[in-house]
Every structure is written in C-alpha cells, then in structure tokens.
Design a protein around this motif. Structure first.
Motif, PDB file in Angstrom:
ATOM      1  N   GLY A   1      -5.708 -58.309 -17.100  1.00  0.00           N
ATOM      2  CA  GLY A   1      -4.990 -57.456 -18.033  1.00  0.00           C
ATOM      3  C   GLY A   1      -3.975 -56.597 -17.335  1.00  0.00           C
ATOM      4  N   GLN A   2      -3.416 -55.700 -18.082  1.00  0.00           N
ATOM      5  CA  GLN A   2      -2.408 -54.814 -17.516  1.00  0.00           C
ATOM      6  C   GLN A   2      -2.395 -53.481 -18.248  1.00  0.00           C
ATOM      7  OE1 GLN A   2       1.334 -56.248 -15.811  1.00  0.00           O
ATOM      8  NE2 GLN A   2       2.268 -55.276 -17.550  1.00  0.00           N
ATOM      9  N   TYR A   3      -2.222 -52.437 -17.482  1.00  0.00           N
ATOM     10  CA  TYR A   3      -2.026 -51.108 -18.063  1.00  0.00           C
ATOM     11  C   TYR A   3      -0.553 -50.739 -17.950  1.00  0.00           C
ATOM     12  CZ  TYR A   3      -7.097 -50.394 -17.624  1.00  0.00           C
ATOM     13  OH  TYR A   3      -8.464 -50.498 -17.734  1.00  0.00           O
ATOM     14  N   TRP A   4      -0.069 -49.977 -18.930  1.00  0.00           N
ATOM     15  CA  TRP A   4       1.249 -49.348 -18.847  1.00  0.00           C
ATOM     16  C   TRP A   4       1.006 -47.838 -18.745  1.00  0.00           C
ATOM     17  CZ3 TRP A   4       0.777 -54.021 -21.143  1.00  0.00           C
ATOM     18  CH2 TRP A   4       1.814 -54.935 -21.008  1.00  0.00           C
ATOM     19  N   ILE A   5       1.676 -47.205 -17.803  1.00  0.00           N
ATOM     20  CA  ILE A   5       1.427 -45.787 -17.557  1.00  0.00           C
ATOM     21  C   ILE A   5       2.743 -45.017 -17.644  1.00  0.00           C
ATOM     22  CG2 ILE A   5       0.535 -44.091 -15.870  1.00  0.00           C
ATOM     23  CD1 ILE A   5      -0.364 -47.632 -15.288  1.00  0.00           C
ATOM     24  N   GLN A   6       2.744 -44.008 -18.508  1.00  0.00           N
ATOM     25  CA  GLN A   6       3.941 -43.166 -18.613  1.00  0.00           C
ATOM     26  C   GLN A   6       3.527 -41.700 -18.539  1.00  0.00           C
ATOM     27  OE1 GLN A   6       6.341 -43.142 -22.224  1.00  0.00           O
ATOM     28  NE2 GLN A   6       8.117 -43.639 -20.976  1.00  0.00           N
ATOM     29  N   ASP A   7       4.283 -40.921 -17.789  1.00  0.00           N
ATOM     30  CA  ASP A   7       3.959 -39.498 -17.592  1.00  0.00           C
ATOM     31  C   ASP A   7       2.496 -39.302 -17.184  1.00  0.00           C
ATOM     32  OD1 ASP A   7       6.552 -38.940 -18.376  1.00  0.00           O
ATOM     33  OD2 ASP A   7       5.986 -38.759 -20.496  1.00  0.00           O
ATOM     34  N   GLY A   8       2.011 -40.186 -16.328  1.00  0.00           N
ATOM     35  CA  GLY A   8       0.648 -40.056 -15.808  1.00  0.00           C
ATOM     36  C   GLY A   8      -0.451 -40.466 -16.772  1.00  0.00           C
ATOM     37  N   LYS A   9      -0.056 -41.007 -17.947  1.00  0.00           N
ATOM     38  CA  LYS A   9      -1.071 -41.382 -18.947  1.00  0.00           C
ATOM     39  C   LYS A   9      -0.989 -42.878 -19.261  1.00  0.00           C
ATOM     40  CE  LYS A   9       0.396 -38.236 -21.921  1.00  0.00           C
ATOM     41  NZ  LYS A   9       0.576 -37.365 -23.060  1.00  0.00           N
ATOM     42  N   VAL A  10      -2.135 -43.456 -19.534  1.00  0.00           N
ATOM     43  CA  VAL A  10      -2.131 -44.858 -19.964  1.00  0.00           C
ATOM     44  C   VAL A  10      -1.642 -44.911 -21.407  1.00  0.00           C
ATOM     45  CG1 VAL A  10      -3.529 -46.903 -20.415  1.00  0.00           C
ATOM     46  CG2 VAL A  10      -4.053 -45.461 -18.457  1.00  0.00           C
ATOM     47  N   VAL A  11      -0.569 -45.656 -21.655  1.00  0.00           N
ATOM     48  CA  VAL A  11      -0.023 -45.704 -23.020  1.00  0.00           C
ATOM     49  C   VAL A  11      -0.129 -47.090 -23.658  1.00  0.00           C
ATOM     50  CG1 VAL A  11       1.550 -43.753 -22.724  1.00  0.00           C
ATOM     51  CG2 VAL A  11       2.331 -46.068 -22.138  1.00  0.00           C
ATOM     52  N   GLY A  12      -0.438 -48.102 -22.832  1.00  0.00           N
ATOM     53  CA  GLY A  12      -0.551 -49.444 -23.399  1.00  0.00           C
ATOM     54  C   GLY A  12      -1.487 -50.290 -22.556  1.00  0.00           C
ATOM     55  N   VAL A  13      -2.212 -51.203 -23.201  1.00  0.00           N
ATOM     56  CA  VAL A  13      -3.103 -52.098 -22.455  1.00  0.00           C
ATOM     57  C   VAL A  13      -3.026 -53.510 -23.033  1.00  0.00           C
ATOM     58  CG1 VAL A  13      -5.391 -52.408 -21.444  1.00  0.00           C
ATOM     59  CG2 VAL A  13      -4.742 -50.157 -22.315  1.00  0.00           C
ATOM     60  N   PHE A  14      -2.959 -54.468 -22.124  1.00  0.00           N
ATOM     61  CA  PHE A  14      -2.958 -55.897 -22.460  1.00  0.00           C
ATOM     62  C   PHE A  14      -4.220 -56.497 -21.871  1.00  0.00           C
ATOM     63  CE2 PHE A  14      -2.199 -60.238 -21.182  1.00  0.00           C
ATOM     64  CZ  PHE A  14      -1.475 -60.796 -22.215  1.00  0.00           C
ATOM     65  N   LEU A  15      -4.884 -57.366 -22.628  1.00  0.00           N
ATOM     66  CA  LEU A  15      -6.077 -58.019 -22.073  1.00  0.00           C
ATOM     67  C   LEU A  15      -6.162 -59.467 -22.546  1.00  0.00           C
ATOM     68  CD1 LEU A  15      -8.702 -57.698 -20.403  1.00  0.00           C
ATOM     69  CD2 LEU A  15      -9.845 -56.977 -22.507  1.00  0.00           C
ATOM     70  N   GLU A  16      -6.316 -60.377 -21.578  1.00  0.00           N
ATOM     71  CA  GLU A  16      -6.544 -61.796 -21.892  1.00  0.00           C
ATOM     72  C   GLU A  16      -8.056 -62.053 -21.838  1.00  0.00           C
ATOM     73  OE1 GLU A  16      -4.839 -64.729 -22.783  1.00  0.00           O
ATOM     74  OE2 GLU A  16      -6.883 -65.519 -22.716  1.00  0.00           O
ATOM     75  N   SER A  17      -8.529 -62.827 -22.812  1.00  0.00           N
ATOM     76  CA  SER A  17      -9.933 -63.264 -22.863  1.00  0.00           C
ATOM     77  C   SER A  17     -10.935 -62.116 -22.913  1.00  0.00           C
ATOM     78  CB  SER A  17     -10.265 -64.185 -21.676  1.00  0.00           C
ATOM     79  OG  SER A  17      -9.474 -65.340 -21.725  1.00  0.00           O
ATOM     80  N   GLY A  18     -10.600 -61.059 -23.614  1.00  0.00           N
ATOM     81  CA  GLY A  18     -11.534 -59.933 -23.755  1.00  0.00           C
ATOM     82  C   GLY A  18     -12.638 -60.243 -24.764  1.00  0.00           C
ATOM     83  N   THR A  19     -13.794 -59.634 -24.558  1.00  0.00           N
ATOM     84  CA  THR A  19     -14.857 -59.723 -25.567  1.00  0.00           C
ATOM     85  C   THR A  19     -14.506 -58.713 -26.670  1.00  0.00           C
ATOM     86  OG1 THR A  19     -16.114 -57.936 -24.563  1.00  0.00           O
ATOM     87  CG2 THR A  19     -16.593 -60.170 -23.778  1.00  0.00           C
ATOM     88  N   PRO A  20     -15.165 -58.796 -27.829  1.00  0.00           N
ATOM     89  CA  PRO A  20     -14.865 -57.810 -28.878  1.00  0.00           C
ATOM     90  C   PRO A  20     -15.036 -56.375 -28.389  1.00  0.00           C
ATOM     91  CG  PRO A  20     -16.165 -59.607 -29.780  1.00  0.00           C
ATOM     92  CD  PRO A  20     -16.077 -59.856 -28.301  1.00  0.00           C
ATOM     93  N   GLU A  21     -16.061 -56.116 -27.558  1.00  0.00           N
ATOM     94  CA  GLU A  21     -16.270 -54.737 -27.054  1.00  0.00           C
ATOM     95  C   GLU A  21     -15.128 -54.332 -26.121  1.00  0.00           C
ATOM     96  OE1 GLU A  21     -18.795 -57.144 -26.691  1.00  0.00           O
ATOM     97  OE2 GLU A  21     -19.479 -56.476 -28.669  1.00  0.00           O
ATOM     98  N   GLU A  22     -14.728 -55.263 -25.275  1.00  0.00           N
ATOM     99  CA  GLU A  22     -13.637 -54.943 -24.336  1.00  0.00           C
ATOM    100  C   GLU A  22     -12.327 -54.688 -25.092  1.00  0.00           C
ATOM    101  OE1 GLU A  22     -15.469 -57.541 -20.615  1.00  0.00           O
ATOM    102  OE2 GLU A  22     -14.029 -58.447 -21.996  1.00  0.00           O
ATOM    103  N   ASN A  23     -12.096 -55.475 -26.138  1.00  0.00           N
ATOM    104  CA  ASN A  23     -10.879 -55.254 -26.917  1.00  0.00           C
ATOM    105  C   ASN A  23     -10.910 -53.902 -27.627  1.00  0.00           C
ATOM    106  OD1 ASN A  23      -9.519 -57.627 -26.190  1.00  0.00           O
ATOM    107  ND2 ASN A  23     -10.649 -58.807 -27.716  1.00  0.00           N
ATOM    108  N   LYS A  24     -12.102 -53.532 -28.072  1.00  0.00           N
ATOM    109  CA  LYS A  24     -12.253 -52.208 -28.684  1.00  0.00           C
ATOM    110  C   LYS A  24     -11.949 -51.124 -27.663  1.00  0.00           C
ATOM    111  CE  LYS A  24     -15.610 -52.421 -32.280  1.00  0.00           C
ATOM    112  NZ  LYS A  24     -17.026 -52.499 -32.462  1.00  0.00           N
ATOM    113  N   ALA A  25     -12.423 -51.354 -26.437  1.00  0.00           N
ATOM    114  CA  ALA A  25     -12.227 -50.363 -25.372  1.00  0.00           C
ATOM    115  C   ALA A  25     -10.743 -50.198 -25.050  1.00  0.00           C
ATOM    116  CB  ALA A  25     -13.004 -50.771 -24.125  1.00  0.00           C
ATOM    117  N   ILE A  26      -9.992 -51.298 -24.996  1.00  0.00           N
ATOM    118  CA  ILE A  26      -8.564 -51.151 -24.659  1.00  0.00           C
ATOM    119  C   ILE A  26      -7.799 -50.492 -25.808  1.00  0.00           C
ATOM    120  CG2 ILE A  26      -8.513 -53.004 -22.908  1.00  0.00           C
ATOM    121  CD1 ILE A  26      -6.842 -54.622 -25.047  1.00  0.00           C
ATOM    122  N   ALA A  27      -8.249 -50.760 -27.042  1.00  0.00           N
ATOM    123  CA  ALA A  27      -7.613 -50.091 -28.188  1.00  0.00           C
ATOM    124  C   ALA A  27      -7.812 -48.586 -28.072  1.00  0.00           C
ATOM    125  CB  ALA A  27      -8.198 -50.612 -29.494  1.00  0.00           C
ATOM    126  N   LYS A  28      -9.028 -48.208 -27.704  1.00  0.00           N
ATOM    127  CA  LYS A  28      -9.342 -46.788 -27.618  1.00  0.00           C
ATOM    128  C   LYS A  28      -8.510 -46.106 -26.522  1.00  0.00           C
ATOM    129  CE  LYS A  28     -13.211 -43.629 -27.478  1.00  0.00           C
ATOM    130  NZ  LYS A  28     -14.555 -43.438 -26.968  1.00  0.00           N
TER     131      LYS A  28
END
Ligand code: FAD
Length: 434
Positions: A382-409
């Motif tokens: 996956g990949q994180y996008w970071i702006q002004d020191g904060k994570v603002v976006g996350v991409f994930l390939e082949s995530g489980t439903p829990e992992e996808n929930k986690a990146i949304a959060k």
C-alpha cells in the motif's frame, strides 16, 4: 403530445437515480409522486459491473443480478419494486430539452414532463476518439464502455473474435479493467497510453510498477508514451490495425477505448451555475436554481474535509450524494435541517485476482509499504500520502475487510506522523492501531 406531471423527477437512471429512489421510498414518497426518466432501457443498476463480471467468460453477471442497491450490500431494486412503490420508471426516454424556468423537460419523442423538484443525475459520457478527429475512429469493432448496451456489443465481439487480438487505448480504470477481462477471455491484449505509468491521476510510479509488472506477467503487452493516431480497416469496415504516433502498428480485431469521460451537463447549460466542469451545488446538492438538485458524476460540491469544491466520478459518491439530496429535499419540505455532506473520498477497482481500495486525498509526500513485487505470491502492499505531517490518504491492494476499514479510518482521522521512515517500517500496522 400528452404532458405528464410529477412532484419529483429524477433525470437519468443510473447509480445515483437508483439510490435516490431507495431514499425517496424510505422518506415515504407517495405513489405517483416520483418519476425516473432514463435513456437506458433497464432499471438502475450498479454500473461498475460492466467492466468486470459482466464480461467474464464464465459465470458472467447479468441483470437482474446487479440492479441497485446490491453494490453496497443492500437489496436489489427490481423493476417490480418501483411498481410496488408507485414510482414511475420511464425508460428508453432521452430528455433533449430542459427548461428550468418553466420546470419542464421534453423527450426526444416530444413528450413533456413537469416537475416541482428536479434531481439531475445524468452522469457522464465517454470521450470519443472521433471527437478528436482520429482517422478511422468510427470503424467497426472500436468500442467504448458506459452503458449496458455498450457492454452487450462488446460481449458479442468477444464471442465473434475468439482468441483474437485486442488493443486497449487508455491506461486508466477502464483500460486496466478491460485489459484484465480480455485476457480472461483468452484474447491477446496490447494496452496503449501516453503517460509514463498507468492510472497517473491516482497511482504513483511505485504503485503503478506493481500493476504493470503483474499485467505483463499475465501476458498484457504494455506500450507507454504514445497514442493511437489512426485505424485501418478490412474491406467489411472492421478494424484491422491501430497506428501509433511512434510509428508502430498493432493488429487488432477489437479495440476498446477508455480515454476519459465528461459530465452530461449540456441540457442545463446557461440555466444553472457550473464549476470545475460540473453543476455547482451546496452541501445538500442544491444547485443555483430553486428546487433543482444535482447528484453523482455531474455535481461539483463542497468537499468539507479538504475545504475544497470538487467533482467526483466514483460510484460511492454517486450513491451517497443521491441519499443526501433526497434527505435534504424532505427535510426542507418539513422545515428541518440535516447535516452538511461530509464525504471521505473512496475509490476502488478489481481486476484478475487483485482488488484495491483508496481513501482520502492523494496529495503530499508518499510512503510505499508492504510487498509490491509483482512476482511474489503475496500482493499485499500500500501507500500513504502525507501532507503537513499528517496522513491524508491511503491505498491498499489485497486488504481484508478489517484492513480496509482501518485505512478508511486513518484517512478520516488524519493522524500525525513523526517520521516517514518509521511509517514505511510500520506499514499497515500503523493503520491498524489508529
Ligand atoms: P450514471 O450511473 O452514469 O447514470 C447516468 C444515467 O443518466 C444513465 O442511465 C444515462 O443513460 C442517463 N442519462 C444521461 N443523459 C440523459 C438524458 N438526457 N435523458 C435521460 N437519461 C439520461 N466507480 C468506482 O468507484 N469504482 C469502479 O470500479 C467503477 N467502475 C466503473 C466501470 C464502468 C464501465 C463505468 C462506466 C464507470 C465505473 N465507475 C466506477 C464510475 C461509476 O460507475 C460512476 O461514477 C457512477 O455510475 C455515477 O453515477 P451517476 O448516477 O452519476 O451516473
């Protein structure tokens, strides 16, 4: 010709229209009050299926299997559902004129429809190579994909050209999904796009390298940095060759073009305020014209999280914006108010045995994590996008439903990051503990 009159009219019968209809029913719309007028011949369905399971060689999705609202885990709204609720589904009817001042719509057949409240849900239309004057672009067996009729024509061509050759023009969503499904149909595939890597609007070079490697392993011939400039045909008018700008010539029995879309706002030009190519709305999808709402692909709306105004051409937003607009319509009738739309952008795609999700905003610095080697057995990266020191976006390939929930959060909470190196080391576990 007779004039029909409804309290509410939705123009367009796609994803947003279907989800709006469900919300109208929840809000207690009365029989006879609501009409959906659609150019398509079928009740609203989950459009993303057209470039995926609809084209599978075996066990292909067919209606009524994917009418809305199955795509988000809801019940299917079959044509009978609309009839039971007294919602008029006026199909195979294209609106060719809209007069917002007199609240009248006119169809291609000359029928007039009056409304008190209008919801514009006309979606997008594909950009065509013939619009750019590409030579031979109207040859037979050159396809675009937006509506079920387009998909049916493609299915016929796949059957007629068994084990043939396809050229996919464009390296975005449609290009990637179509290349995959063509390979599943045992068709030889070349994919052509001008950019240095696929899906450049979302993917970084690091993400794209995985998909390009994976696709090549599946036998897709990827040709980057050039475009199709012409097509030669057989005497029967069917496409035979694709000419590329760099001088190469590719044989083709089928060409599928996915070079972008444009929102269908033409009917309303000059009558309603527009911005960023779409119809400008507030946080309740109200346009500049009283009693007129716009939802889905056509709406340019305030994206509260980013203090920005944007247009989003993705299915999740089309569903949610439709529900928000209908709630707002009923609330305003009852003199009540509802919360502003507070959307977290969410996009996804599926192809081969891959499936990715993205939440948030793809701006700022990036950190790739996990195993992004296309040759390895795990595809989890996956990949994180970071702006002004904060994570603002996350991409994930082949995530489980829990992992996808986690990146949304994470994309919603926007946690602070002290070190990018540390983030890269922690990878997905950073998201899982938020
Ligand atoms: P649409 O669903 O396009 O509906 C518009 C409707 O309006 C259509 O029925 C059209 O015929 C009708 N219409 C237009 N003009 C008129 C008129 N003048 N009179 C009457 N009717 C009219 N998004 C994702 O997030 N993930 C995906 O994997 C994904 N896959 C996709 C695959 C394909 C092949 C396509 C085409 C899109 C995909 N999308 C995906 C995008 C998603 O489907 C759209 O964002 C969504 O459908 C937008 O909903 P909408 O209701 O605004 O427009």
């Amino acid at each position: 010709m007779a004039e029909k009159s409804f309290k509410y009219v939705i123009v367009g019968g796609g994803v947003a229209a279907g989800y709006a209809a469900r919300e109208f029913a929840k809000q207690g719309v009365k029989p006879g009050e609501l009409a959906i007028i659609s150019k398509e011949a079928v009740a609203p369905y989950e459009r993303p299926a057209l470039s995926k399971a609809y084209l599978f060689p075996e066990g292909a999705a067919r209606l009524p299997g994917f009418h809305v609202c199955v795509g988000s885990g809801g019940e299917r709204l079959l044509p009978e559902w609309y009839a039971e609720k007294g919602i008029s589904l006026i199909l195979s009817t294209e609106i060719v004129k809209a007069d917002l001042a007199s609240k009248t719509l006119v169809s291609a057949a000359g029928e007039s429809f009056k409304y008190q409240t209008l919801v514009i849900a006309t979606g997008s239309t594909v950009l065509k190579l013939s619009d750019f004057g590409v030579q031979g672009a109207d040859s037979k067996n050159i396809f675009y994909l937006r509506e079920i009729d387009d998909a049916d024509k493609l299915v016929e061509a796949i059957k007629a050209k068994k084990n043939g050759k396809a050229v996919i023009v464009g390296g975005g969503y449609i290009g990637l999904e179509l290349s995959a499904v063509m390979r599943l149909n045992n068709i030889e595939v070349s994919m052509v796009y001008p950019e240095p890597w696929c899906m450049p609007r979302l993917f970084t070079e690091g993400i794209a390298a995985f998909y390009e490697g994976y696709y090549q392993n599946k036998g897709v011939n990827i040709i980057k940095g050039t475009v199709a400039v012409g097509f030669d045909t057989h005497p029967n008018g069917e496409v035979k060759e694709v000419k590329l700008k760099d001088g190469r010539i590719l044989e083709a029995d089928i060409v599928v073009v996915g070079v972008g879309a444009r929102p269908l706002t033409t009917l309303f030009k000059g009558q309603v305020e527009e911005e960023k190519g779409g119809i400008k709305t507030d946080a309740f999808f109200k346009t500049s014209v009283p009693d007129v709402y716009a939802v889905g692909d056509v709406a340019t709306f305030p994206l509260k999280m980013y203090n920005d105004i944007r247009r989003v051409e993705h299915v999740d937003h089309s569903r949610k914006s439709a529900e928000q607009a209908v709630k707002a319509i009923f609330a305003s009738e009852q003199g009540k108010s509802i919360d502003e739309y507070d959307y977290l952008p969410y996009f996804y795609s599926r192809a081969f045995d891959l499936s990715w999700q993205f939440y948030g905003d793809n701006v700022g610095e990036t950190v790739l994590f996990g195993d992004a080697d296309p040759n390895s057995a795990t595809h989890k990266f996956g990949q994180y996008w970071i702006q002004d020191g904060k994570v603002v976006g996350v991409f994930l390939e082949s995530g489980t439903p829990e992992e996808n929930k986690a990146i949304a959060k994470v994309s919603k909470v926007q946690p602070l990051v002290s070190s990018l190196d540390q983030l890269a080391k922690e990878g997905l576990s950073f998201a899982s503990k938020i």
